[in-house]
Scaffold this motif. Structure first.
Motif, PDB file in Angstrom:
ATOM      1  N   MET A  57     -17.069   6.041  -9.630  1.00  0.00           N
ATOM      2  CA  MET A  57     -15.866   6.834  -9.710  1.00  0.00           C
ATOM      3  C   MET A  57     -15.350   6.824 -11.147  1.00  0.00           C
ATOM      4  O   MET A  57     -15.397   5.805 -11.817  1.00  0.00           O
ATOM      5  N   THR A  58     -14.849   7.944 -11.563  1.00  0.00           N
ATOM      6  CA  THR A  58     -14.308   8.033 -12.918  1.00  0.00           C
ATOM      7  C   THR A  58     -12.786   7.979 -12.947  1.00  0.00           C
ATOM      8  O   THR A  58     -12.199   7.691 -13.977  1.00  0.00           O
ATOM      9  N   SER A  59     -12.155   8.293 -11.823  1.00  0.00           N
ATOM     10  CA  SER A  59     -10.696   8.219 -11.759  1.00  0.00           C
ATOM     11  C   SER A  59     -10.293   7.631 -10.412  1.00  0.00           C
ATOM     12  O   SER A  59     -11.056   7.684  -9.449  1.00  0.00           O
ATOM     13  N   PRO A  60      -9.091   7.078 -10.340  1.00  0.00           N
ATOM     14  CA  PRO A  60      -8.644   6.502  -9.068  1.00  0.00           C
ATOM     15  C   PRO A  60      -8.389   7.580  -8.021  1.00  0.00           C
ATOM     16  O   PRO A  60      -8.257   8.764  -8.335  1.00  0.00           O
ATOM     17  N   VAL A  61      -8.334   7.134  -6.768  1.00  0.00           N
ATOM     18  CA  VAL A  61      -8.079   8.029  -5.635  1.00  0.00           C
ATOM     19  C   VAL A  61      -6.945   7.423  -4.808  1.00  0.00           C
ATOM     20  O   VAL A  61      -6.948   6.223  -4.542  1.00  0.00           O
ATOM     21  N   LEU A  62      -6.006   8.259  -4.408  1.00  0.00           N
ATOM     22  CA  LEU A  62      -4.938   7.855  -3.497  1.00  0.00           C
ATOM     23  C   LEU A  62      -5.192   8.574  -2.183  1.00  0.00           C
ATOM     24  O   LEU A  62      -5.264   9.804  -2.142  1.00  0.00           O
ATOM     25  N   VAL A  63      -5.332   7.810  -1.107  1.00  0.00           N
ATOM     26  CA  VAL A  63      -5.611   8.364   0.216  1.00  0.00           C
ATOM     27  C   VAL A  63      -4.357   8.180   1.068  1.00  0.00           C
ATOM     28  O   VAL A  63      -3.796   7.088   1.117  1.00  0.00           O
ATOM     29  N   TYR A  64      -3.931   9.248   1.734  1.00  0.00           N
ATOM     30  CA  TYR A  64      -2.736   9.209   2.564  1.00  0.00           C
ATOM     31  C   TYR A  64      -3.003   9.896   3.890  1.00  0.00           C
ATOM     32  O   TYR A  64      -4.050  10.523   4.078  1.00  0.00           O
ATOM     33  N   ASP A  65      -2.064   9.808   4.807  1.00  0.00           N
ATOM     34  CA  ASP A  65      -2.186  10.412   6.133  1.00  0.00           C
ATOM     35  C   ASP A  65      -1.678  11.848   6.088  1.00  0.00           C
ATOM     36  O   ASP A  65      -0.473  12.088   6.061  1.00  0.00           O
ATOM     37  N   GLY A  66      -2.597  12.781   6.094  1.00  0.00           N
ATOM     38  CA  GLY A  66      -2.247  14.195   6.022  1.00  0.00           C
ATOM     39  C   GLY A  66      -1.643  14.752   7.297  1.00  0.00           C
ATOM     40  O   GLY A  66      -1.105  15.858   7.303  1.00  0.00           O
ATOM     41  N   ASP A  67      -1.711  14.000   8.404  1.00  0.00           N
ATOM     42  CA  ASP A  67      -1.077  14.434   9.652  1.00  0.00           C
ATOM     43  C   ASP A  67       0.411  14.134   9.670  1.00  0.00           C
ATOM     44  O   ASP A  67       1.134  14.631  10.523  1.00  0.00           O
ATOM     45  N   ILE A 113      -7.676   3.518  -4.401  1.00  0.00           N
ATOM     46  CA  ILE A 113      -9.000   3.065  -4.780  1.00  0.00           C
ATOM     47  C   ILE A 113      -9.094   3.234  -6.285  1.00  0.00           C
ATOM     48  O   ILE A 113      -9.077   4.357  -6.804  1.00  0.00           O
ATOM     49  N   ALA A 114      -9.139   2.109  -6.993  1.00  0.00           N
ATOM     50  CA  ALA A 114      -9.181   2.134  -8.457  1.00  0.00           C
ATOM     51  C   ALA A 114     -10.547   2.640  -8.931  1.00  0.00           C
ATOM     52  O   ALA A 114     -11.519   2.657  -8.169  1.00  0.00           O
ATOM     53  N   ALA A 115     -10.613   3.033 -10.187  1.00  0.00           N
ATOM     54  CA  ALA A 115     -11.871   3.524 -10.763  1.00  0.00           C
ATOM     55  C   ALA A 115     -12.966   2.462 -10.667  1.00  0.00           C
ATOM     56  O   ALA A 115     -14.147   2.793 -10.560  1.00  0.00           O
ATOM     57  N   ASP A 116     -12.588   1.176 -10.679  1.00  0.00           N
ATOM     58  CA  ASP A 116     -13.576   0.097 -10.538  1.00  0.00           C
ATOM     59  C   ASP A 116     -13.865  -0.223  -9.073  1.00  0.00           C
ATOM     60  O   ASP A 116     -14.525  -1.211  -8.769  1.00  0.00           O
ATOM     61  N   GLU A 117     -13.353   0.615  -8.157  1.00  0.00           N
ATOM     62  CA  GLU A 117     -13.578   0.567  -6.716  1.00  0.00           C
ATOM     63  C   GLU A 117     -12.822  -0.541  -5.990  1.00  0.00           C
ATOM     64  O   GLU A 117     -13.035  -0.752  -4.807  1.00  0.00           O
ATOM     65  N   ARG A 118     -11.908  -1.247  -6.670  1.00  0.00           N
ATOM     66  CA  ARG A 118     -11.036  -2.183  -5.959  1.00  0.00           C
ATOM     67  C   ARG A 118     -10.028  -1.365  -5.173  1.00  0.00           C
ATOM     68  O   ARG A 118      -9.567  -0.323  -5.635  1.00  0.00           O
TER      69      ARG A 118
END
Length: 134
Positions: free
Chosen positions: A1-11, A57-62
């Motif tokens: 991954m090159t950038s972090p990801v924020l995952v949320y509940d779209g429902d 999820i950080a770019a380092d996958e933590r």
């Protein structure tokens, strides 16, 4: 991954409104995606965790969940947001942030923008009943 990801509940209407606020006011480098449309296995996140709390999820996958995910988002945004996020990572503020996050998450369907779907277990929400399992 090159950038972090924020995952949320779209429902969840409250969660979606919160993300809209973030996208307008918090200059994060993260890709923000509803877990219903994310490749959770590739991100190393279970559907149960994603339905329970926001996940960073950080770019380092933590990975970081709940209040710590929000703190990481704020740190990533920089400026005054970074200071607020850093404070949220330190005890006793970390403990207070966790308690406040759980209070909000457990009652999100009662909050402005919340929907009845927020109160249902993830596997009983309309989106999840019709979504094919991978």
């Amino acid at each position: 991954m090159t950038s972090p990801v924020l995952v949320y509940d779209g429902d969840c209407g409250f969660c979606t409104r919160s993300v809209q606020f973030i996208e307008r006011h918090v200059p994060s480098t993260a890709e923000i995606v509803a877990y219903q449309f994310a490749d959770l296995p590739a991100l190393g996140v279970s559907e149960e965790q994603a339905a329970h709390e926001v996940v960073w999820i950080a770019a380092d996958e933590r990975t970081y969940g709940g209040a710590q995910a929000v703190a990481m988002l704020l740190i990533d945004a920089g400026g005054a947001w970074r200071v607020l996020g850093a404070i949220g990572r330190l005890p006793p503020f970390r403990w207070v942030a966790h308690g406040l996050y759980r209070l909000i998450a457990n009652n999100r369907y009662r909050l402005p923008g919340g929907t009845p779907a927020c109160a249902l277990p993830a596997d009983q929400r309309p989106t999840n009943r019709t979504r094919p399992r991978s």
